[in-house]
Design a protein around this motif. Structure first.
Motif, short mmCIF file in Angstrom:
data_model
loop_
_atom_site.label_atom_id
_atom_site.label_comp_id
_atom_site.label_asym_id
_atom_site.label_seq_id
_atom_site.Cartn_x
_atom_site.Cartn_y
_atom_site.Cartn_z
N ARG A 93 8.45 -4.29 -26.54
CA ARG A 93 10.02 -4.82 -25.16
C ARG A 93 11.13 -4.51 -26.15
O ARG A 93 11.72 -3.22 -26.80
CB ARG A 93 9.93 -6.03 -25.23
N THR A 96 10.50 -0.06 -27.41
CA THR A 96 10.93 0.75 -26.29
C THR A 96 12.17 0.30 -25.48
O THR A 96 12.97 1.49 -24.62
CB THR A 96 9.36 1.10 -25.37
N CYS A 98 11.23 -1.36 -22.98
CA CYS A 98 10.81 -1.78 -21.59
C CYS A 98 9.91 -2.86 -22.01
O CYS A 98 8.71 -2.58 -22.73
CB CYS A 98 9.53 -0.48 -21.28
N SER A 99 9.32 -3.76 -20.41
CA SER A 99 7.89 -4.78 -20.52
C SER A 99 7.03 -4.11 -20.65
O SER A 99 6.55 -3.26 -19.91
CB SER A 99 8.41 -5.78 -19.88
N ASN A 101 3.38 -4.43 -18.66
CA ASN A 101 2.63 -4.60 -17.43
C ASN A 101 1.60 -5.53 -18.39
O ASN A 101 0.56 -4.75 -18.30
CB ASN A 101 2.33 -3.22 -16.84
N LEU A 117 3.50 0.26 -19.35
CA LEU A 117 5.57 0.37 -19.72
C LEU A 117 5.88 -0.37 -18.29
O LEU A 117 5.82 0.93 -17.33
CB LEU A 117 5.26 0.85 -21.02
N ILE A 118 6.82 -1.60 -18.47
CA ILE A 118 7.31 -1.17 -17.13
C ILE A 118 9.05 -0.86 -16.89
O ILE A 118 9.67 -2.39 -17.97
CB ILE A 118 7.41 -2.14 -15.87
N CYS A 119 9.53 0.02 -16.88
CA CYS A 119 10.62 0.58 -17.79
C CYS A 119 12.39 -0.03 -16.78
O CYS A 119 12.14 0.51 -15.26
CB CYS A 119 11.16 1.59 -18.36
N PRO A 120 13.40 -0.71 -17.03
CA PRO A 120 14.63 -0.66 -15.71
C PRO A 120 15.20 0.32 -15.77
O PRO A 120 14.70 1.35 -16.43
CB PRO A 120 15.15 -1.63 -16.09
N ARG A 121 15.31 0.91 -13.93
CA ARG A 121 15.70 1.95 -13.73
C ARG A 121 17.74 2.07 -14.35
O ARG A 121 18.26 0.67 -14.84
CB ARG A 121 16.21 2.40 -12.16
#
Length: 122
Positions: A93, A96, A98-99, A101, A117-121
């Motif tokens: 976090r 990057t 991003c969180s 997964n 990683l799960i990145c916010p739009r």
């Protein structure tokens, strides 16, 4: 002086072949430097609870990132312990934005964590 068409043809092609070979050699010599520079730019060093982590894209697993804890500080007065998996998620976090997964999070035998990683739009 009599020159054959064959000898004049060879002399005109030699500089072109030499130039092509030199360009190929130069390209091959510079390729590892460019790859190492790209890797160095992508790796980021962050601190989580007093421990230093290096986060970078994983070459072994495309689409994944890896987080490796640098264990150079063996100090007796360290901050309190926290599970290394939680530290790795925090390192992802911080480095990057991003969180990680959690369904893809795994650790190999060296202690390096890998995750997509799960990145916010935006």
């Amino acid at each position: 002086m009599i020159t054959s068409p064959l000898s004049s043809n060879l002399s005109s092609k030699q500089p072109a072949k030499l130039t092509a070979a030199l360009c190929l050699l130069l390209t091959c010599a510079l390729m590892p430097m460019a790859t190492a520079a790209k890797e160095a730019e992508a790796a980021k060093q962050v601190t989580v609870l007093g421990r230093t982590w290096v986060v970078a894209p994983a070459a072994e697993a495309p689409g994944f990132y890896h987080a490796t804890r640098l264990n150079v500080e063996l100090l007796p007065e360290r901050p309190p312990a926290l599970l290394s998996a939680r530290q790795a998620v925090r390192a992802f976090r911080h480095a990057t934005g991003c969180s990680a997964n959690l369904d893809t999070l795994y650790r190999d035998i060296t202690g390096t964590y890998f995750a997509s990683l799960i990145c916010p739009r935006k």
